[in-house]
Scaffold this motif. Structure first.
Motif, PDB file in Angstrom:
ATOM      1  N   TYR B  32      42.332  43.949  23.829  1.00  0.00           N
ATOM      2  CA  TYR B  32      42.934  44.627  24.967  1.00  0.00           C
ATOM      3  C   TYR B  32      43.034  43.573  26.071  1.00  0.00           C
ATOM      4  N   LEU B  33      44.146  43.540  26.777  1.00  0.00           N
ATOM      5  CA  LEU B  33      44.384  42.481  27.748  1.00  0.00           C
ATOM      6  C   LEU B  33      44.720  43.072  29.106  1.00  0.00           C
ATOM      7  N   PHE B  34      44.245  42.411  30.140  1.00  0.00           N
ATOM      8  CA  PHE B  34      44.351  42.925  31.499  1.00  0.00           C
ATOM      9  C   PHE B  34      44.756  41.795  32.453  1.00  0.00           C
ATOM     10  N   TRP B  35      45.458  42.187  33.514  1.00  0.00           N
ATOM     11  CA  TRP B  35      45.630  41.324  34.671  1.00  0.00           C
ATOM     12  C   TRP B  35      45.106  42.077  35.883  1.00  0.00           C
ATOM     13  N   TYR B  36      44.217  41.382  36.619  1.00  0.00           N
ATOM     14  CA  TYR B  36      43.696  41.916  37.867  1.00  0.00           C
ATOM     15  C   TYR B  36      44.138  40.991  39.001  1.00  0.00           C
ATOM     16  N   VAL B  37      44.271  41.572  40.204  1.00  0.00           N
ATOM     17  CA  VAL B  37      44.623  40.793  41.383  1.00  0.00           C
ATOM     18  C   VAL B  37      43.527  40.958  42.428  1.00  0.00           C
ATOM     19  N   GLN B  38      43.255  39.866  43.127  1.00  0.00           N
ATOM     20  CA  GLN B  38      42.254  39.902  44.201  1.00  0.00           C
ATOM     21  C   GLN B  38      42.882  39.362  45.471  1.00  0.00           C
ATOM     22  N   TYR B  39      43.038  40.216  46.456  1.00  0.00           N
ATOM     23  CA  TYR B  39      43.519  39.795  47.765  1.00  0.00           C
ATOM     24  C   TYR B  39      42.340  39.254  48.568  1.00  0.00           C
ATOM     25  N   PRO B  40      42.607  38.436  49.553  1.00  0.00           N
ATOM     26  CA  PRO B  40      41.510  37.794  50.299  1.00  0.00           C
ATOM     27  C   PRO B  40      40.461  38.779  50.795  1.00  0.00           C
ATOM     28  N   ASN B  41      39.220  38.451  50.533  1.00  0.00           N
ATOM     29  CA  ASN B  41      38.064  39.226  50.999  1.00  0.00           C
ATOM     30  C   ASN B  41      38.039  40.658  50.464  1.00  0.00           C
ATOM     31  N   GLN B  42      38.624  40.856  49.315  1.00  0.00           N
ATOM     32  CA  GLN B  42      38.607  42.175  48.689  1.00  0.00           C
ATOM     33  C   GLN B  42      38.110  42.071  47.249  1.00  0.00           C
ATOM     34  N   GLY B  43      37.835  43.236  46.660  1.00  0.00           N
ATOM     35  CA  GLY B  43      37.509  43.283  45.247  1.00  0.00           C
ATOM     36  C   GLY B  43      38.764  43.194  44.397  1.00  0.00           C
ATOM     37  N   LEU B  44      38.580  43.178  43.087  1.00  0.00           N
ATOM     38  CA  LEU B  44      39.718  43.096  42.177  1.00  0.00           C
ATOM     39  C   LEU B  44      40.334  44.475  41.968  1.00  0.00           C
ATOM     40  N   GLN B  45      41.626  44.489  41.713  1.00  0.00           N
ATOM     41  CA  GLN B  45      42.281  45.746  41.353  1.00  0.00           C
ATOM     42  C   GLN B  45      43.224  45.483  40.195  1.00  0.00           C
ATOM     43  N   LEU B  46      43.383  46.488  39.347  1.00  0.00           N
ATOM     44  CA  LEU B  46      44.179  46.334  38.138  1.00  0.00           C
ATOM     45  C   LEU B  46      45.669  46.247  38.463  1.00  0.00           C
ATOM     46  N   LEU B  47      46.335  45.228  37.883  1.00  0.00           N
ATOM     47  CA  LEU B  47      47.788  45.113  37.963  1.00  0.00           C
ATOM     48  C   LEU B  47      48.446  45.808  36.779  1.00  0.00           C
ATOM     49  N   LEU B  48      47.949  45.507  35.590  1.00  0.00           N
ATOM     50  CA  LEU B  48      48.505  46.082  34.365  1.00  0.00           C
ATOM     51  C   LEU B  48      47.548  45.803  33.219  1.00  0.00           C
ATOM     52  N   LYS B  49      47.775  46.513  32.105  1.00  0.00           N
ATOM     53  CA  LYS B  49      46.957  46.275  30.920  1.00  0.00           C
ATOM     54  C   LYS B  49      47.754  46.564  29.659  1.00  0.00           C
ATOM     55  N   ALA B  86      50.790  36.749  47.586  1.00  0.00           N
ATOM     56  CA  ALA B  86      49.791  35.690  47.706  1.00  0.00           C
ATOM     57  C   ALA B  86      48.392  36.267  47.488  1.00  0.00           C
ATOM     58  N   ALA B  87      47.721  35.788  46.453  1.00  0.00           N
ATOM     59  CA  ALA B  87      46.429  36.342  46.053  1.00  0.00           C
ATOM     60  C   ALA B  87      45.903  35.501  44.898  1.00  0.00           C
ATOM     61  N   GLU B  88      44.729  35.891  44.397  1.00  0.00           N
ATOM     62  CA  GLU B  88      44.217  35.267  43.183  1.00  0.00           C
ATOM     63  C   GLU B  88      44.359  36.256  42.035  1.00  0.00           C
ATOM     64  N   TYR B  89      44.794  35.755  40.897  1.00  0.00           N
ATOM     65  CA  TYR B  89      45.094  36.596  39.745  1.00  0.00           C
ATOM     66  C   TYR B  89      44.183  36.221  38.581  1.00  0.00           C
ATOM     67  N   PHE B  90      43.610  37.238  37.966  1.00  0.00           N
ATOM     68  CA  PHE B  90      42.686  37.022  36.861  1.00  0.00           C
ATOM     69  C   PHE B  90      43.193  37.725  35.609  1.00  0.00           C
ATOM     70  N   CYS B  91      43.226  36.976  34.520  1.00  0.00           N
ATOM     71  CA  CYS B  91      43.502  37.543  33.211  1.00  0.00           C
ATOM     72  C   CYS B  91      42.163  37.868  32.555  1.00  0.00           C
ATOM     73  N   ALA B  92      42.113  38.944  31.780  1.00  0.00           N
ATOM     74  CA  ALA B  92      40.856  39.331  31.147  1.00  0.00           C
ATOM     75  C   ALA B  92      41.130  39.921  29.771  1.00  0.00           C
ATOM     76  N   VAL B  93      40.141  39.800  28.893  1.00  0.00           N
ATOM     77  CA  VAL B  93      40.271  40.325  27.531  1.00  0.00           C
ATOM     78  C   VAL B  93      39.053  41.163  27.190  1.00  0.00           C
ATOM     79  N   SER B  94      39.312  42.248  26.483  1.00  0.00           N
ATOM     80  CA  SER B  94      38.244  43.111  25.990  1.00  0.00           C
ATOM     81  C   SER B  94      38.491  43.336  24.509  1.00  0.00           C
ATOM     82  N   GLN B  95      37.473  43.205  23.697  1.00  0.00           N
ATOM     83  CA  GLN B  95      37.651  43.386  22.268  1.00  0.00           C
ATOM     84  C   GLN B  95      37.582  44.856  21.912  1.00  0.00           C
ATOM     85  N   THR B  96      38.132  45.195  20.765  1.00  0.00           N
ATOM     86  CA  THR B  96      38.232  46.589  20.371  1.00  0.00           C
ATOM     87  C   THR B  96      37.077  47.063  19.507  1.00  0.00           C
ATOM     88  N   ASN B  97      36.092  46.207  19.289  1.00  0.00           N
ATOM     89  CA  ASN B  97      34.924  46.670  18.539  1.00  0.00           C
ATOM     90  C   ASN B  97      34.173  47.726  19.350  1.00  0.00           C
TER      91      ASN B  97
END
Lengths: 116, 115
Positions: B32-49, B86-97
């Motif tokens: 399972y694959l995700f993109w999260y975005v983090q705006y300055p001085n904030q937590g991450l929020q989901l962009l899409l998965k 303008a922000a920081e973007y994080f890609c993430a992966v989760s396995q299906t087990n």
């Protein structure tokens, strides 16, 4: 809905001091997580709790303890702070009981911790 | 074990230009694959998965990503950059087990928009 809240927002500690970071969520989520964020390293999982009453170690658990006080609250304790624990700490929650899977994680605003 | 590699810790694009942020993953089972975005001085929020089904996934704020199994990639794109991206973007992966599933994040890409 406040979502995920964290206290405090900022904290400065001296080496050897202890403190507890608090996290609460009002979304009735089952799973909760603690991450640390360091420059160039992304987010690393410290501990997580897949349901009330259970906790498990993540990638970087050394020097930390956690308590899942109830379904809403998940605290992170530093018993004897070290400079290497200077970081930004994020709490997150998700709906499921088996961990992240396909669940969206909802993040708090973070706690900036400096250990001198 | 699962891992994520984000190519480019900093990306700069002009306002109105195409945004392309690269993510490659490693997973022993379907991810399972995700993109999260983090705006300055904030937590991450989901962009899409991406979970299953359609490999082109549309998210919030005009972003989309395509799962390419043959390339083990999940690159994030937006046709026309806006200053608010303008922000920081994080890609993430989760396995299906089942059981002890964890979300593994990449190291992030900081996106700067040039006026």
């Amino acid at each position: 809905n406040a979502g995920v809240t964290q206290t405090p927002k900022f904290q400065v500690l001296k080496t050897g001091q202890s403190m507890t970071l608090q996290c609460a969520q009002d979304m009735n989520h089952n799973s909760m997580y603690w991450y640390r964020q360091d420059p160039g390293m992304g987010l690393r999982l410290i501990y997580y709790s897949a349901s009330e009453g259970t906790t498990d170690k993540g990638e970087v658990p050394n020097g930390y303890n956690v308590s899942r006080l109830n379904k809403r609250e998940f605290s992170l304790r530093l018993e004897s702070a070290a400079p290497s624990q200077t970081s930004v700490y994020f709490c997150a929650s998700s709906e499921g009981t088996s961990g992240p899977s396909t669940d969206t994680q909802y993040f708090g605003p973070g706690t900036r911790l400096t250990v001198l | 074990a699962q891992s994520v590699t984000q190519l480019g810790s900093h990306v700069s694009v002009s306002e109105g230009a195409l945004v392309l942020l690269r993510c490659n993953y490693s997973s022993s089972v379907p991810p399972y694959l995700f993109w999260y975005v983090q705006y300055p001085n904030q937590g991450l929020q989901l962009l899409l998965k991406y979970t299953t089904g359609a490999t082109l996934v549309k998210g919030i704020n005009g972003f989309e990503a395509e799962f390419k199994k043959s390339e083990t990639s999940f690159h994030l794109t937006k046709p026309s950059a806006h200053m608010s991206d303008a922000a920081e973007y994080f890609c993430a992966v989760s396995q299906t087990n089942f059981g002890n599933e964890k979300l593994t994040f990449g190291t992030g890409t900081r996106l700067t928009i040039i006026p």
